[in-house]
Design a protein around this motif. Structure first.
Motif, PDB file in Angstrom:
ATOM      1  N   TRP A  45       4.272   0.481  -1.622  1.00 57.85           N
ATOM      2  CA  TRP A  45       4.273  -0.330  -0.396  1.00 57.85           C
ATOM      3  C   TRP A  45       3.175  -1.379  -0.446  1.00 57.85           C
ATOM      4  O   TRP A  45       3.371  -2.530  -0.065  1.00 57.85           O
ATOM      5  CB  TRP A  45       4.085   0.541   0.852  1.00 57.85           C
ATOM      6  N   LEU A  48       6.969  -0.760 -11.138  1.00 55.83           N
ATOM      7  CA  LEU A  48       6.545   0.574 -10.705  1.00 55.83           C
ATOM      8  C   LEU A  48       7.710   1.545 -10.565  1.00 55.83           C
ATOM      9  O   LEU A  48       7.563   2.733 -10.797  1.00 55.83           O
ATOM     10  CB  LEU A  48       5.812   0.482  -9.356  1.00 55.83           C
ATOM     11  N   ILE A 101       8.979   8.893  -3.973  1.00 58.89           N
ATOM     12  CA  ILE A 101       8.412  10.153  -4.452  1.00 58.89           C
ATOM     13  C   ILE A 101       9.343  10.784  -5.485  1.00 58.89           C
ATOM     14  O   ILE A 101       8.914  11.244  -6.539  1.00 58.89           O
ATOM     15  CB  ILE A 101       8.185  11.125  -3.274  1.00 58.89           C
ATOM     16  N   SER A 128      10.078   5.971   1.201  1.00 58.71           N
ATOM     17  CA  SER A 128       8.987   6.770   0.657  1.00 58.71           C
ATOM     18  C   SER A 128       9.521   7.986  -0.075  1.00 58.71           C
ATOM     19  O   SER A 128       9.058   8.344  -1.160  1.00 58.71           O
ATOM     20  CB  SER A 128       8.044   7.223   1.778  1.00 58.71           C
ATOM     21  N   LEU A 129      10.527   8.601   0.536  1.00 60.13           N
ATOM     22  CA  LEU A 129      11.120   9.791  -0.064  1.00 60.13           C
ATOM     23  C   LEU A 129      11.707   9.443  -1.437  1.00 60.13           C
ATOM     24  O   LEU A 129      11.496  10.149  -2.424  1.00 60.13           O
ATOM     25  CB  LEU A 129      12.223  10.309   0.865  1.00 60.13           C
ATOM     26  N   MET A 150      11.573   2.994   6.145  1.00 59.65           N
ATOM     27  CA  MET A 150      10.367   3.185   5.349  1.00 59.65           C
ATOM     28  C   MET A 150      10.236   4.647   4.920  1.00 59.65           C
ATOM     29  O   MET A 150       9.877   4.941   3.769  1.00 59.65           O
ATOM     30  CB  MET A 150       9.162   2.767   6.183  1.00 59.65           C
ATOM     31  N   ALA A 151      10.541   5.559   5.855  1.00 58.38           N
ATOM     32  CA  ALA A 151      10.453   6.984   5.524  1.00 58.38           C
ATOM     33  C   ALA A 151      11.442   7.319   4.409  1.00 58.38           C
ATOM     34  O   ALA A 151      11.096   7.996   3.436  1.00 58.38           O
ATOM     35  CB  ALA A 151      10.737   7.825   6.765  1.00 58.38           C
ATOM     36  N   ALA A 209       6.740   7.979  -8.271  1.00 56.87           N
ATOM     37  CA  ALA A 209       5.676   7.007  -8.046  1.00 56.87           C
ATOM     38  C   ALA A 209       5.004   7.311  -6.709  1.00 56.87           C
ATOM     39  O   ALA A 209       5.486   8.128  -5.925  1.00 56.87           O
ATOM     40  CB  ALA A 209       6.229   5.592  -8.049  1.00 56.87           C
ATOM     41  N   SER A 210       3.894   6.635  -6.450  1.00 53.32           N
ATOM     42  CA  SER A 210       3.183   6.842  -5.195  1.00 53.32           C
ATOM     43  C   SER A 210       3.662   5.838  -4.149  1.00 53.32           C
ATOM     44  O   SER A 210       3.581   4.632  -4.374  1.00 53.32           O
ATOM     45  CB  SER A 210       1.684   6.670  -5.411  1.00 53.32           C
ATOM     46  N   PRO A 211       4.166   6.311  -3.011  1.00 51.69           N
ATOM     47  CA  PRO A 211       4.629   5.387  -1.975  1.00 51.69           C
ATOM     48  C   PRO A 211       3.538   4.413  -1.562  1.00 51.69           C
ATOM     49  O   PRO A 211       3.796   3.226  -1.367  1.00 51.69           O
ATOM     50  CB  PRO A 211       5.003   6.292  -0.808  1.00 51.69           C
ATOM     51  N   LEU A 212       2.319   4.927  -1.456  1.00 48.25           N
ATOM     52  CA  LEU A 212       1.205   4.068  -1.038  1.00 48.25           C
ATOM     53  C   LEU A 212       1.091   2.864  -1.969  1.00 48.25           C
ATOM     54  O   LEU A 212       1.012   1.716  -1.526  1.00 48.25           O
ATOM     55  CB  LEU A 212      -0.102   4.883  -1.049  1.00 48.25           C
ATOM     56  N   GLU A 213       1.133   3.160  -3.276  1.00 46.14           N
ATOM     57  CA  GLU A 213       0.958   2.078  -4.236  1.00 46.14           C
ATOM     58  C   GLU A 213       2.139   1.103  -4.188  1.00 46.14           C
ATOM     59  O   GLU A 213       1.963  -0.113  -4.255  1.00 46.14           O
ATOM     60  CB  GLU A 213       0.809   2.670  -5.633  1.00 46.14           C
TER      61      GLU A 213
END
Lengths: 350, 341
Positions: free
Chosen positions: A47, A318, A37, A33-34, A29-30, A41-45
């Protein structure tokens, strides 16, 4: 379908495995996320969308079931030979050969054939075709000493080529690259989960998982597979026909991969077409390794990989498609690295 | 070995990445107005930036967005298995129109149109199943590519010095055969003793996405004496154009105007107005007059054509352009019937 009684570790070992799986997911997941980014895009969005489009609604969940169905079968097709010390990288080819036979038989049946007859016949065609390819691979290993990985990789290429050639030459209809449709009776019913593709072929996958679980832990053939996987010389000394059981393990694997082909033909496309199920045979390797070859765990592992691919499609608006592919590979890689430390899978001395 | 610390560290890392990432990500697009018409489109193999077929579809969508302010949802499937799932996802989310770009979507579109009767579907290069009626909510957009190919074939026949010209197709299917047949007829119409060399990149969809192979096939035809090659091969054609550039020969582009891919050497392009077809079908949906069924666009409907503008004037003399226009007019008038296979 209980987890195997034979290879159950202590509670400590079980906990270590779970923790390793959690570490794998967190690390993946980390890394994901990287990448997200970097893609701007936003990882939050991403995921959030990924979860919402898989387990967040009935449609997404149905698609996960649909995608998990063949992965359970190809995962099992890898797991069975793994116990016997054989690596089945040929599930892809076994599945394609089976799908082709299944489609031809399914279309050749009389139009009015009742489902009670048509479904088993078409499924048997798939299992026999896949099983034959698997048995051939196993026999070349058992009697000629040809490495099953090399043989299977070559067979994958040969089968893909032959299927396409047969199709282009005789079987594809109209302007399309697909064969004639199978008769009505030879189709798995859609489960009707709000428009998703999930069909009743999921029952076949679950029954197969239960059967393999039983075979592995409670049957004599399962015991013989474990014996030849653990040490062929010892098995031979104990009076087990190593060659014959290598063939039987690969034949069973081929039949399971063949049922994955049947899922696509009878449960989804209702015909064979170019590109059908592509990659599911190879993904089965990842599914089986993550589940450490255990039948019950394969169901969970298949659902995880199905969710990843369905979620990947869900976030396709996305992030670029390459990122989704990379993300899936990262999960497999990290999972393999962390899980590999806790247990060795299969453990076959050749 | 401090695995609790590893675990905690990973959790913290994840939280940090998500928070930081969210903070620095560009503001997400405003949520679409609830009453906006939403168009979903799924690309073919080759995908975005193929400078050809898929890009033409994308231009049509952008054009429609400018004209009608529609919301766009675009998916590029990462492999074959995802094609149907991508269409289905768009349909299940209730977009107003689902477009599949490429003949490969045909069977899936037919099935999904029956499965989701309230959603409008459109297929570019749609190829209907035999013996079944096209669903009423599915528009099959087809082109008479053989007509446009006939005209560029005539241009090739008028321009060649070696009297040998080439054709490189992508996947060997009846659709691409239409390009080849029209092209050969065009060459022969103006130059009966010219020879046409034909080659295809393969029999599976990846034949449309293999520039290396395209370059090899084109190189072999140039080596055999061809001085102009027409390609109908999607991204594979990038290799055909590169081969022309390397050998200072000529190539004819396809689907979009491909002049800028190799400005030295693109004689003209057979343009297929996928953008026009896509724009039209979106316009129909926006205006509430969408109808299913097959639509064919040829020279008469400006669905196909060739490029003659300031860029390629250096390569294409006015006399050739005039002759090509005259032949196109004859095709429209029906005095020339172009074979499609």
């Amino acid at each position: 379908m209980t987890p195997s009684g034979v290879d159950r570790g202590g509670d400590g070992a079980r906990f270590a495995e779970l923790r390793a799986a959690a570490v794998a997911l967190l690390a993946a997941m980390a890394a994901g996320s990287l990448l997200i980014i970097l893609a701007g895009a936003s990882p939050l969005e991403v995921w959030r969308t990924l979860v919402a489009r898989t387990f967040g609604d009935a449609y997404g969940a149905g698609q996960v079931v649909f995608r998990a169905t063949p992965l359970v079968l190809t995962g099992l097709a890898v797991a069975v030979p793994l116990r016997a010390g054989l690596f089945n990288i040929g599930a892809e080819g076994q599945m394609i050969a089976a799908a082709m036979c299944c489609a031809v038989v399914g279309a050749a049946l009389p139009a009015a054939t009742p489902a009670l007859l048509a479904l088993p016949v078409a499924m048997a065609a798939a299992a026999v075709a896949g099983g034959a390819v698997g048995a051939a691979t196993g026999a070349l290993r058992a009697y000629r000493g040809a490495h099953e990985v090399i043989v299977a990789i070559l067979l994958n290429a040969i089968i893909a080529g032959v299927a396409l050639w047969l199709g282009n030459q005789w079987l594809f209809v109209g302007e399309a690259t697909r064969t004639a449709s199978v008769v009505e009776g030879a189709r798995f019913a859609e489960l009707g989960i709000t428009g998703s593709s999930a069909s009743s072929s999921v029952v076949v996958a679950l029954v197969a998982a239960a059967a393999v679980g039983w075979l592995q832990t409670r049957s004599t053939i399962g015991f013989r597979w474990r014996m030849i996987g653990g040490g062929p010389d010892a098995a031979l000394a104990a009076g087990i026909s190593v060659a014959r059981d290598r063939v039987s393990a690969m034949a069973a694997a081929g039949a399971l991969a063949g049922l994955a082909g049947a899922h696509f033909v009878l449960g989804h496309k209702h015909a064979f077409e170019e590109g059908l199920g592509r990659g599911v045979g190879f993904l089965g390797v990842a599914v089986a390794l993550l589940a450490q070859g255990r039948a019950a765990a394969i169901v969970v592992s298949a659902v995880l990989f199905a969710a990843l691919s369905q979620g990947g499609l869900g976030v396709a608006e996305l992030v670029p498609k390459e990122l989704v592919d990379v993300l899936q590979a990262v999960v497999v890689l990290v999972a393999a690295a962390t899980l590999g430390r806790t247990t060795s899978v299969g453990g076959g001395a050749r | 070995m401090g695995s609790a610390r590893l675990f905690g560290g990973l959790v913290a890392l994840n939280v940090a990445l998500v928070v930081i990432g969210h903070a620095i990500a560009p503001a997400t697009r405003a949520a679409p107005a609830p009453d906006a018409v939403t168009i979903g489109l799924v690309f073919d193999v080759g995908g975005r930036d193929d400078k050809s077929f898929n890009d033409a579809a994308w231009r049509g969508l952008e054009w429609a967005r400018r004209d009608f302010g529609v919301e766009l949802l675009v998916i590029e499937p990462s492999d074959g298995a995802d094609r149907e799932a991508a269409l289905r996802q768009l349909a299940a989310r209730g977009v107003d129109l689902v477009i599949g770009v490429g003949f490969i979507f045909s069977a899936d579109l037919e099935k999904l149109a029956r499965r989701f009767p309230t959603v409008a579907f459109a297929g570019v290069d749609f190829s209907p199943s035999e013996g079944v009626a096209v669903p009423v909510n599915l528009a099959g957009l087809r082109f008479r590519e053989h007509e446009g190919s006939f005209v560029v074939g005539a241009i090739a026949g008028l321009t060649t010095r070696t009297k040998v010209v080439g054709f490189v197709g992508g996947m060997k299917i009846p659709l691409i055969r239409k390009f080849e047949a029209g092209y050969i007829a065009g060459v022969r119409h103006v130059c009966p003793d010219c020879r046409v060399k034909s080659a295809y990149a393969g029999t599976e969809p990846k034949a449309f996405a293999d520039p290396m192979l395209g370059q090899e096939l084109a190189g072999a035809q140039f080596d055999d004496g061809a001085d102009i090659i027409y390609h109908a091969s999607g991204k594979t054609g990038a290799g055909v154009l590169a081969a022309a550039e390397a050998r200072h020969k000529l190539a004819i582009g396809v689907d979009s105007d491909q002049f800028h891919e190799a400005p030295c050497c693109v004689l003209t392009s057979m343009i297929k107005r996928v953008d026009v077809a896509v724009h039209q079908v979106v316009a129909d949906v926006v205006a509430g007059r969408f109808r299913g069924g097959l639509r064919e666009l040829g020279l008469a409907e400006d669905g196909v054509g060739f490029v003659a503008d300031d860029h390629n004037r250096r390569l294409l003399p006015p006399a050739v352009v005039a002759r090509a226009r005259a032949l196109a007019a004859e095709v429209v008038a029906g005095t020339i019937v172009v074979p499609s296979q």
